[in-house]
Scaffold this active site. Structure first.
Site, PDB file in Angstrom:
ATOM      1  N   LYS A  66      -7.741  67.428  62.086  1.00 14.37           N
ATOM      2  CA  LYS A  66      -8.873  66.530  61.830  1.00 14.37           C
ATOM      3  C   LYS A  66      -8.821  65.326  62.776  1.00 14.37           C
ATOM      4  O   LYS A  66      -9.848  64.769  63.156  1.00 14.37           O
ATOM      5  CB  LYS A  66      -8.842  66.062  60.366  1.00 14.37           C
ATOM      6  CG  LYS A  66     -10.042  65.206  59.965  1.00 14.37           C
ATOM      7  CD  LYS A  66     -10.222  65.163  58.462  1.00 14.37           C
ATOM      8  CE  LYS A  66      -9.130  64.388  57.779  1.00 14.37           C
ATOM      9  NZ  LYS A  66      -9.295  62.917  57.960  1.00 14.37           N
TER      10      LYS A  66
ATOM     11  N   HIS B 216      -3.312  73.358  46.341  1.00 12.60           N
ATOM     12  CA  HIS B 216      -4.400  72.609  46.970  1.00 12.60           C
ATOM     13  C   HIS B 216      -5.735  73.202  46.542  1.00 12.60           C
ATOM     14  O   HIS B 216      -5.826  74.387  46.229  1.00 12.60           O
ATOM     15  CB  HIS B 216      -4.276  72.655  48.489  1.00 12.60           C
ATOM     16  CG  HIS B 216      -3.231  71.732  49.009  1.00 12.60           C
ATOM     17  ND1 HIS B 216      -3.282  70.382  48.799  1.00 12.60           N
ATOM     18  CD2 HIS B 216      -2.097  71.959  49.713  1.00 12.60           C
ATOM     19  CE1 HIS B 216      -2.238  69.817  49.366  1.00 12.60           C
ATOM     20  NE2 HIS B 216      -1.496  70.753  49.919  1.00 12.60           N
TER      21      HIS B 216
END
Length: 931
Positions: A594, A138
């Site tokens: 999130k 990532h």
């Protein structure tokens, strides 16, 4: 059960001394580049930052020219990097020092096995426990490979510092070498000019295997067996650690992952581990000079030795050397076959690609061996087990004739490594978004004239249709001659490649396929259809496990119902039976955070594990969890030991997988000592959680859970009210953070978003967290926490005492609050205010006031529950670390803010835009867990 903290009274002093030395050498290198007059400005900036004179710092930096910004950005980006090296060296030194004083100091593993030994099923636990760190690519690893190599050299030199002080190492030469490498790093680009490609990510992560992981995993496994044996528990073939890999197989949102990258990833991994074996065989060849005139050998060993092509007269009486020569030649031939295939039709990659990789991974002497034997048509090993059997022949001969001591050391380590890594090194996961699978299946069904509009069917209709295809019709849907879309061709190609790799390298090269955004049972059956197309699944067995990934709060809440329905099918039970009755489920920390904030995410994940574990038990199936954790608290990060031991009791059966991402890989596995320590903690934590129930009173834990339900509801409401309901929040995030600049930073092969970003929900979780780290708010790791606790305490003053009890007695709650404590300590609201000033309108800037009020409230609540006066009271090492690093990398925030101002007002030429990226790099380095 606590574990030993790596700290001592000397740590801060020695690190301060080392940092002072490194800074002095960096000062010299910088001064040499720009001259004394210009360097005076850097010294002034250091002084202003050290005294917290933010006004003076802001004014001084704003007065710098773009050209002056170049050297200032570089200097303050490299300084945190050098501080990191000093801390890593001190950790490695203390690991060795404490181990020498007390064999069981790091003996967290020793202590754990002592506890397990008292259990009735101790052998079963220790034989089957399996912890799998999965390395991912990532976009959080911002360091270039070149910079990592230079820091490795500085690390090795700094490890000799104590010997230099003691007069054991020549001080003049050591100092000159250290000065040279710091001078080089000061003149080396710290950021990439071009975006990484997947193949770069593959080769980059392989450096950690070569540098530390292969040896650390092998050594730790051997130690694990030895510790168990001391307790009278003789293990047959334990694998407490195996490695996983996402790079090359994770195509969710990354269009650059293809069949070719999957093939390349597997091939490079295979080369790395076989290379390691060849190098170990070279050592054995050099050391095992036993003469047949002086010792007996087994007939089997003689047969093995006689197959060697080493006809030197000097080897006539050295059967062990001849045996190792033959094994090595056979292994090199195996490597060549894997690279170019045993026939043109089986080629893995082009010969040019193979040549490039050989140049990178095969040492010159091994390449020479390959050249010598390539025309001889030597036999190769079909499997790693065949290779192991030859090594065991050597071992058995040595043992048979009283040479037991020669088995220990290199030979035992080599056999152990083959058991762990085979010819594949690490299991590669495949991953794709559920919507892609659905689109491909819809196309297949339409082309086969089964249904024209699959996507319009109800969930029940989808499952019935897919189940029929999976159980009643052995034919593949893609056998028709209908034209296929580019997407379908690409997906079928990667599945076909997966089958070929499993056939060639063994089943363990690819074991899982993860489905992102799993929302229904049909999502899993759709993947099964794709696997069926290439023969990886049928009505009786599954060669690849289907792994749902539950990411959002809603999906986690629904996971119980989805898995209950899925496990109801007899077909599914057959598939699971072929995987030793394990069903893996991946849990997403990033998107759930999130979606609902830190408290809501953490608690929803905790409850989901409890419920999914019960479903497995009801169905006689072992549910195993794959934790998709990032480096930051906002993405499930934090200390690994505490993170694992705070999971629900019973949720770890004997297997756990977790992602290790970005710069966390460098921090944990950058050198062998750190790798050994961190891997040991993973094993110990997993076993501790398996066998130790922290809270024995069921009424107490039920009460704690009921309390959390109410707190989390309030936290979720506060979080979503700002993030999704405040009309100015979206603009605040994009204007008061460097998200636009982060998205253009060349730190990974994957795009920052799956599509054009028009709302917060469309942004990937990683750049979301990365950007909040850059502007020093650390928003995902704490927002909504303070209001939730305040609301709970206002209902009843006695609730504060209840929260304090939960903190003291409940590992989950303790870990949750400790992580909030940590992120608050790394935040800086003075700096965050400066970023807020970048926003264009007062309404947008006012969002900062909402954030600031919640930050102060959260800090007050955390300290009240912890009953502390200051943050980090229980983490003096991190407190000390921030003390000597913050004055330096805080400067980078002010530099970054000024550069963003100039960029947005067209005062920054294109040539200077990369300076913003340098500051992003430096801040991430200083924080050590950027995304």
């Amino acid at each position: 059960m606590s574990h030993p903290k790596l700290e001592s009274s000397s740590n801060k002093e020695i690190i301060t001394e080392e940092v002072g030395l490194l800074k002095q050498l960096l000062d010299e290198a910088t001064q040499k580049l720009i001259g004394s007059e210009s360097f005076d400005k850097i010294e002034k900036i250091v002084s202003l930052s050290s005294t917290d004179d933010y006004t003076g710092l802001k004014e001084t930096i704003s007065a710098l020219s773009n050209e002056e910004m170049v050297i200032v950005s570089r200097y303050f980006s490299i300084l945190p990097l050098l501080i990191n090296i000093s801390e890593d060296v001190d950790l490695a030194y203390e690991i060795n020092y404490k181990n020498n004083l007390n064999q069981d100091y790091l003996g967290k593993l020793s202590t754990t096995i002592d506890v397990v030994a008292g259990h009735e099923n101790a052998k079963d636990i220790l034989e089957h426990v399996n912890v799998v760190p999965v390395l991912t690519a990532h976009p959080t690893q911002v360091q270039r490979k070149t910079v990592l190599e230079l820091t490795s050299k500085i690390h090795d030199l700094l490890r000799k510092y104590r010997d230099v002080k003691a007069g054991i190492v020549n001080q003049e030469k050591w100092y000159a070498d250290l000065r040279r490498y710091i001078g080089i790093i000061m003149q080396t680009d710290t950021i990439r000019e071009k975006k990484l490609k997947v193949k770069n990510e593959i080769t980059n992560v392989m450096e950690y295997y070569n540098r530390s992981l292969i040896k650390a995993v092998t050594k730790l496994t051997a130690e694990y067996k030895a510790l168990a044996a001391k307790k009278g528990i003789h293990l047959e073939n334990p694998k407490p650690l195996t490695m996983g890999m996402w790079i090359g197989g994770d195509r969710d949102g990354n269009p650059f992952v293809t069949a070719e990258t999957l093939r390349l990833s597997a091939m490079v991994q295979s080369e790395v581990i076989i290379n390691h074996y060849i190098e170990q065989l070279n050592e054995l060849y050099r050391n095992m000079s036993l003469s047949i005139n002086l010792t007996e050998v087994s007939p089997e060993l003689v047969t093995l030795a006689n197959q060697s092509q080493d006809n030197s007269v000097y080897r006539e009486n050295e059967p062990y050397r001849k045996a190792f020569n033959f094994i090595q030649d056979k292994l090199v031939q195996t490597l060549l076959n894997l690279k170019v295939g045993s026939s043109p039709k089986e080629k893995f990659v082009s010969r040019q690609e193979s040549s490039d990789i050989v140049g990178r991974y095969i040492k010159s002497h091994i390449a020479q061996v390959a050249s010598d034997i390539q025309t001889e048509e030597l036999p190769a090993y079909a499997t790693a087990e065949e290779f192991k059997q030859d090594l065991l022949l050597v071992k058995q001969s040595l043992v048979q004739y009283g040479q037991d001591s020669l088995v220990d050391g290199e030979l035992a380590c080599l056999i152990q490594a083959v058991d762990i890594f085979g010819f594949y090194l690490a299991t590669i996961d495949m991953r794709q978004d559920s919507s892609i699978n659905e689109a491909c299946v819809a196309e297949l069904l339409k082309s086969a004239n089964i249904v024209d509009d699959y996507s319009s069917l109800s969930e029940e209709e989808k499952c019935q249709l897919l189940l029929k295809e999976l159980t009643e019709d052995p034919r593949t849907l893609s056998s028709t001659h209908a034209p296929k879309s580019e997407l379908l061709q690409k997906e079928l190609a990667i599945f076909q490649t997966a089958r070929e790799l499993k056939d060639q390298l063994g089943e363990d090269i690819i074991n899982q396929h993860i489905i992102s955004h799993t929302e229904s049972v049909s999502d899993m059956f759709e993947l099964a259809i794709m696997l069926k197309e290439v023969g990886l699944i049928d009505a009786n067995q599954a060669r690849i496990q289907i792994v749902p990934l539950f990411e959002t709060i809603e999906d986690l809440d629904n996971s119980r119902d989805i898995m209950t329905q899925y496990l109801h099918y007899e077909l599914v039970k057959k598939w699971i039976a072929t995987n030793n009755n394990y069903q893996e489920i991946m849990l997403g920390y990033s998107d759930s955070n999130k979606d609902g904030g830190y408290l809501s995410s953490g608690w929803t994940l905790y409850k989901a594990q409890n419920e999914l574990t019960k479903i497995g038990e009801e169905n006689g199936i072992k549910i195993t969890f794959f934790h998709g954790r990032g480096g930051t608290v906002g993405r499930g990060g934090g200390p690994s030991y505490e993170a694992i031991t705070s999971q629900p009791f019973g949720s770890i059966k004997d297997r756990i997988r977790l992602t290790e991402q970005g710069e966390i890989i460098e921090n944990k596995y950058g050198n062998q000592d750190a790798a050994y320590y961190n891997l040991e903690m993973l094993i110990s934590a997993s076993i501790d959680r398996m066998v130790t129930r922290m809270i024995t009173n069921p009424n107490e834990i039920d009460n704690f859970r009921e309390t959390m339900d109410g707190i989390v509801s309030e936290s979720n409401a506060v979080y979503r009210n700002l993030v999704f309901d405040n009309p100015y929040f979206y603009d605040y995030f994009f204007e008061a953070s460097p998200i636009k600049e982060v998205s253009s930073l060349n730190i990974g092969s994957r795009p920052a978003a799956r599509k054009t970003i028009t709302e917060i929900s469309g942004l990937r979780a990683i750049p979301w967290v990365f950007s909040w780290s850059q502007n020093r708010i650390m928003f995902p790791g704490w927002y909504g926490v303070g209001s939730a606790f305040k609301h709970f305490i206002e209902q009843d003053e006695a609730n504060l005492a209840k929260l304090q009890t939960m903190y003291q007695k409940w590992p989950f709650f303790n870990s949750l609050l400790s992580n909030v404590d940590m992120v608050l300590s790394k935040s800086n609201m003075n700096i965050a205010l400066q970023y807020a000033q970048l926003a264009g309108s007062k309404e947008v800037r006012d969002v900062f006031n909402i954030i600031l009020n919640e930050w102060q409230l959260t800090k007050d609540m955390i300290l009240a529950i912890e009953q502390h006066d200051n943050l980090l009271e229980e983490n003096p090492m991190l407190h000390a670390s921030l003390d000597y690093r913050l004055p330096y990398f805080n400067v980078l925030n002010y530099v970054q803010i000024e550069l963003i101002k100039r960029l947005r007002s067209n005062q920054l030429d294109e040539d200077y835009e990369k300076l913003i990226h340098i500051t992003i790099n430096g801040i991430a380095t200083g924080l050590r867990n950027s995304g």
